[in-house]
Structures are given as C-alpha cells and as structure tokens.
Design an enzyme around this catalytic site. Structure first.
Site, PDB file in Angstrom:
ATOM      1  N   SER A  21     112.195  51.481  25.374  1.00 39.14           N
ATOM      2  CA  SER A  21     112.155  50.121  24.968  1.00 39.14           C
ATOM      3  C   SER A  21     111.457  49.157  25.885  1.00 39.14           C
ATOM      4  CB  SER A  21     113.888  49.759  24.869  1.00 39.14           C
ATOM      5  OG  SER A  21     114.340  50.520  23.807  1.00 39.14           O
ATOM      6  N   THR A  66     122.051  51.163  24.139  1.00 34.73           N
ATOM      7  CA  THR A  66     121.993  52.492  23.637  1.00 34.73           C
ATOM      8  C   THR A  66     123.351  53.231  23.912  1.00 34.73           C
ATOM      9  OG1 THR A  66     120.590  54.389  23.122  1.00 34.73           O
ATOM     10  CG2 THR A  66     120.511  53.218  25.412  1.00 34.73           C
ATOM     11  N   LYS A  70     127.382  51.283  22.683  1.00 33.37           N
ATOM     12  CA  LYS A  70     127.163  50.377  21.537  1.00 33.37           C
ATOM     13  C   LYS A  70     128.560  49.781  21.208  1.00 33.37           C
ATOM     14  CE  LYS A  70     122.813  52.371  19.882  1.00 33.37           C
ATOM     15  NZ  LYS A  70     122.203  52.807  18.570  1.00 33.37           N
ATOM     16  N   ASN A  91     123.492  47.301  18.889  1.00 33.38           N
ATOM     17  CA  ASN A  91     122.291  47.797  19.768  1.00 33.38           C
ATOM     18  C   ASN A  91     121.645  46.408  20.461  1.00 33.38           C
ATOM     19  OD1 ASN A  91     120.871  46.853  17.478  1.00 33.38           O
ATOM     20  ND2 ASN A  91     119.166  48.365  17.522  1.00 33.38           N
ATOM     21  N   ASP A 107     119.646  48.917  13.878  1.00 35.03           N
ATOM     22  CA  ASP A 107     118.985  50.243  13.652  1.00 35.03           C
ATOM     23  C   ASP A 107     118.739  50.585  12.043  1.00 35.03           C
ATOM     24  OD1 ASP A 107     119.095  51.168  16.234  1.00 35.03           O
ATOM     25  OD2 ASP A 107     121.241  51.652  16.182  1.00 35.03           O
ATOM     26  N   GLY A 132     125.170  63.752   8.663  1.00 30.87           N
ATOM     27  CA  GLY A 132     125.831  63.176   9.835  1.00 30.87           C
ATOM     28  C   GLY A 132     126.935  62.057   9.544  1.00 30.87           C
ATOM     29  N   GLY A 135     128.333  57.882  15.190  1.00 32.97           N
ATOM     30  CA  GLY A 135     127.962  56.336  15.171  1.00 32.97           C
ATOM     31  C   GLY A 135     126.457  56.174  14.676  1.00 32.97           C
ATOM     32  N   ARG A 157     129.641  68.122   8.871  1.00 31.20           N
ATOM     33  CA  ARG A 157     130.439  69.224   9.502  1.00 31.20           C
ATOM     34  C   ARG A 157     131.945  68.824   9.236  1.00 31.20           C
ATOM     35  NH1 ARG A 157     130.198  70.959  15.796  1.00 31.20           N
ATOM     36  NH2 ARG A 157     130.742  68.733  16.048  1.00 31.20           N
ATOM     37  N   TYR A 223     113.402  61.316  17.871  1.00 33.96           N
ATOM     38  CA  TYR A 223     112.164  61.256  18.121  1.00 33.96           C
ATOM     39  C   TYR A 223     111.791  62.004  19.619  1.00 33.96           C
ATOM     40  CZ  TYR A 223     113.635  57.320  21.245  1.00 33.96           C
ATOM     41  OH  TYR A 223     114.474  56.897  21.996  1.00 33.96           O
TER      42      TYR A 223
HETATM   43  P1  ATR Z   1     129.105  60.505  18.010  1.00 36.26           P
HETATM   44  O1  ATR Z   1     129.762  61.492  17.507  1.00 36.26           O
HETATM   45  O2  ATR Z   1     129.520  60.108  19.335  1.00 36.26           O
HETATM   46  O3  ATR Z   1     129.357  59.208  17.051  1.00 36.26           O
HETATM   47  P2  ATR Z   1     126.577  60.735  16.814  1.00 36.26           P
HETATM   48  O4  ATR Z   1     125.116  61.362  17.584  1.00 36.26           O
HETATM   49  O5  ATR Z   1     126.379  59.617  16.039  1.00 36.26           O
HETATM   50  O6  ATR Z   1     127.627  60.759  18.003  1.00 36.26           O
HETATM   51  O7  ATR Z   1     127.213  61.862  15.646  1.00 36.26           O
HETATM   52  C1  ATR Z   1     127.095  63.090  16.053  1.00 36.26           C
HETATM   53  C2  ATR Z   1     126.934  63.888  14.639  1.00 36.26           C
HETATM   54  O8  ATR Z   1     126.219  64.967  14.637  1.00 36.26           O
HETATM   55  C3  ATR Z   1     128.056  64.297  13.770  1.00 36.26           C
HETATM   56  O9  ATR Z   1     128.023  63.818  12.492  1.00 36.26           O
HETATM   57  C4  ATR Z   1     128.625  65.478  14.096  1.00 36.26           C
HETATM   58  O10 ATR Z   1     129.349  66.199  13.262  1.00 36.26           O
HETATM   59  P3  ATR Z   1     130.988  65.952  13.565  1.00 36.26           P
HETATM   60  O11 ATR Z   1     131.540  64.435  12.673  1.00 36.26           O
HETATM   61  O12 ATR Z   1     131.406  67.051  12.630  1.00 36.26           O
HETATM   62  O13 ATR Z   1     131.355  66.135  14.816  1.00 36.26           O
HETATM   63  C5  ATR Z   1     127.196  66.201  14.089  1.00 36.26           C
HETATM   64  N1  ATR Z   1     127.183  67.316  14.813  1.00 36.26           N
HETATM   65  C6  ATR Z   1     127.172  67.505  16.200  1.00 36.26           C
HETATM   66  N2  ATR Z   1     126.995  68.665  16.329  1.00 36.26           N
HETATM   67  C7  ATR Z   1     126.944  69.463  15.461  1.00 36.26           C
HETATM   68  C8  ATR Z   1     126.994  70.615  15.294  1.00 36.26           C
HETATM   69  N3  ATR Z   1     126.954  71.760  15.815  1.00 36.26           N
HETATM   70  N4  ATR Z   1     126.937  71.449  13.965  1.00 36.26           N
HETATM   71  C9  ATR Z   1     126.907  70.360  12.813  1.00 36.26           C
HETATM   72  N5  ATR Z   1     127.088  69.134  13.059  1.00 36.26           N
HETATM   73  C10 ATR Z   1     127.070  68.565  14.378  1.00 36.26           C
END
Ligand code: ATR
Length: 278
Positions: A21, A66, A70, A91, A107, A132, A135, A157, A223
């Site tokens: 940034s 970041t 956030k 952000n 974003d 996913g 956040g 997941r 990235y």
């Molecule tokens: P945060 O969880 O702090 O909001 P994020 O990077 O925005 O951070 O989210 C992480 C994402 O990666 C989530 O969708 C997470 O899935 P879960 O909601 O089930 O936790 C996904 N993720 C992380 N590790 C994973 C793995 N080993 N297999 C599948 N999905 C995964």
C-alpha cells in the site's frame, strides 16, 4: 509542497511490514502531483485505537486497515458506507474532523473494477461462485451482487458461515449456498473467486475445469506468494486464472479518491507492480 501540506496517511495491520500500500499510494500521489507521507504501522486490537487517533490528531487525512483490524476500524467510525456496515468491517477510514470519521470498504468495488478490465468478464447476467465465507468474502459480496449476476453460489467448508453471510446480504440478489464438495454438481460458472485463506497455508481449494464454462475464469483474491498454490493448480489443469493484484490496486485507488477527490490511474500502477512481481 511544504510539509504541512503533505497528505498524511497510513496502513494499519499485523503483519504489515511488507504491505504494497505505501508504494501504491506514493505512485498515485505522484500521478496526481501530491506530496504524500504514507506509512505502514503495525498494530493489534489493543493498540490500534490510540494509534489511529494519533494519526488523525497529527493532521492525518485517513488510513487503510488490513487484517486483523478491519472490524475494529469499522467500530471506530461515526459513519460508515452501506457495504462497510453489511460487512461490519472497513478497509478505509477518512478523518473529516475529530467527531466525524467515515468508514468504507473499497475491496468489493476494487475487485469489480479490476474484473471489468479483464477480457470476457462481464458480471451482469453471469453465474458466479465465491469460495469462502469469512471476512474476505463478506467484504466483496455486496459489490458483486450489485454488478447484477444471475446467481452467486457461496461455497464454504462451514455451511453455517455461508448462511450468515447470505443473511447479511439478503435482498441484494440471488444467492445459493453449499459446501466445497457441492461445486462438482453445480452447473458450470463464468467466474469462480477464491476468497479463502488457504493460499497463506500453501494450499488451494479444489477446482476442476468442468466447474467453469469453457471461457470461464478463476480469480484469486490473493496475490504474491499466497497466490502461488492456486495459480499452479490452474496452470496444471488448464484453467484461465488471475491473481488479486489488480484488486489490491483497485481498492487502493478508491481509497485514494475518498481522501483526495482525485481519480488515479490504477491500470498504470498495476503495470508497474507487475514488472516487479509477474
Ligand atoms: P476470517 O475467517 O478471519 O474471516 P478469511 O480469510 O476471510 O478470514 O476467511 C477464511 C476462509 O477460508 C473461510 O471461508 C474459511 O472457511 P470456514 O468458514 O469454514 O472456516 C476458509 N478456510 C480456511 N482454511 C480452510 C481449509 N483448510 N479448508 C477449507 N476452507 C478453509
């Protein structure tokens, strides 16, 4: 420009030392003839409020925020945009005066703006998949829905987490949820976006060419090194791929406009960064 006219900005996060940034905003400022002092400041949830207040009191115009701050940033602002409120995260903060801090989340529109520069990537009427539901996904879902896809399938997941993010965006468009395993039985998508954190662990979500239409694209919000696993997987399987460097520059450009009212040339800055990290 005299130092008191300097545009004072910062990015807060942890880790933040390797953030692109500062470089991006110095390039934008150069394009716009502005003198900028943009720092990367490491903070945690405890130290963040005082550090932001110090920047504002010292004449700062605003800041980027970041991971993992956030949500804290959004809570600190008196006013926030609709998309920051939906994501409960920001952000970008703009310091208008001591009583009036404005929070936004650029974003999502940064992602949409970059997607619109890619050939054959029209979002209106498309079938879109977001892998996913954390956040990162929440920060872009609103802007993606506003671009008018026919459907956004959110694969996560943890199914309950996908349901929560859909609830927060109800009324904005057609959404379906499922687990990553459900993707194999979906109609092919125009665009699959990786919003998981797997890349930071050297891993990538499962992906098969049949999950995309023949001219479909896999877009990774990561990235740099975190994008390598999915880039490699797509290369092996012959899937068209883009990393998220353009989204990073796109969100920065929108923050820069919030602070200055000026529109920098994001594409030119993206080309400079690509020369360094193809
Ligand atoms: P945060 O969880 O702090 O909001 P994020 O990077 O925005 O951070 O989210 C992480 C994402 O990666 C989530 O969708 C997470 O899935 P879960 O909601 O089930 O936790 C996904 N993720 C992380 N590790 C994973 C793995 N080993 N297999 C599948 N999905 C995964």
């Amino acid at each position: 420009m005299a130092s008191e006219q300097k545009l004072k900005l910062a990015v807060f996060g942890n880790p933040v030392a390797h953030s692109l940034s500062p470089r991006i905003h110095r390039l934008f400022a150069g394009q716009c003839g502005l003198d900028v002092d943009y720092r990367a400041i490491e903070a945690n949830r405890e130290s963040f409020p005082a550090l932001v207040a110090r920047l504002a009191a010292g004449g700062g115009r605003g800041c980027n925020i970041t991971v993992p701050l956030k949500h804290e940033a959004w809570k600190l602002a008196a006013r926030s945009s609709e998309c920051a409120t939906r994501a409960r995260a920001a952000n970008t903060l703009v310091f208008n005066d001591a009583e009036d801090w404005y929070a936004d989340s650029t974003d999502g529109n940064g992602l949409v703006n970059h997607l619109e520069t890619l050939p054959g990537c029209a979002l209106a009427g498309s079938r879109l998949c977001l892998i996913g539901a954390g956040g990162a996904a929440a920060s872009v879902l609103g802007a993606l829905l506003e671009a008018g896809p026919d459907i956004v399938f959110i694969a996560n997941r943890t199914r309950d987490r996908a349901a929560e993010v859909v609830d927060a965006h109800s009324g904005l468009g057609v959404m379906r949820i499922g687990t990553n395993q459900d993707l194999a039985s979906c109609e092919p998508f125009d665009l699959i976006i990786n919003a998981t954190s797997l890349g930071h662990d050297g891993d990538a979500p499962a992906l098969e060419p049949a999950w995309l239409k023949p001219d479909g694209l896999c877009y990774d919000m990561n990235y740099g090194g975190a994008a390598d696993p999915l880039r490699r997987l797509c290369q092996e399987k012959g899937i068209r791929y883009s990393d998220g460097l353009g989204m990073l520059v796109g969100q920065a450009a929108l923050s820069f406009t919030l602070w200055t009212g000026m529109t920098p040339d994001a594409q030119a800055v993206l080309e400079i960064l690509r020369r360094d990290q193809p």
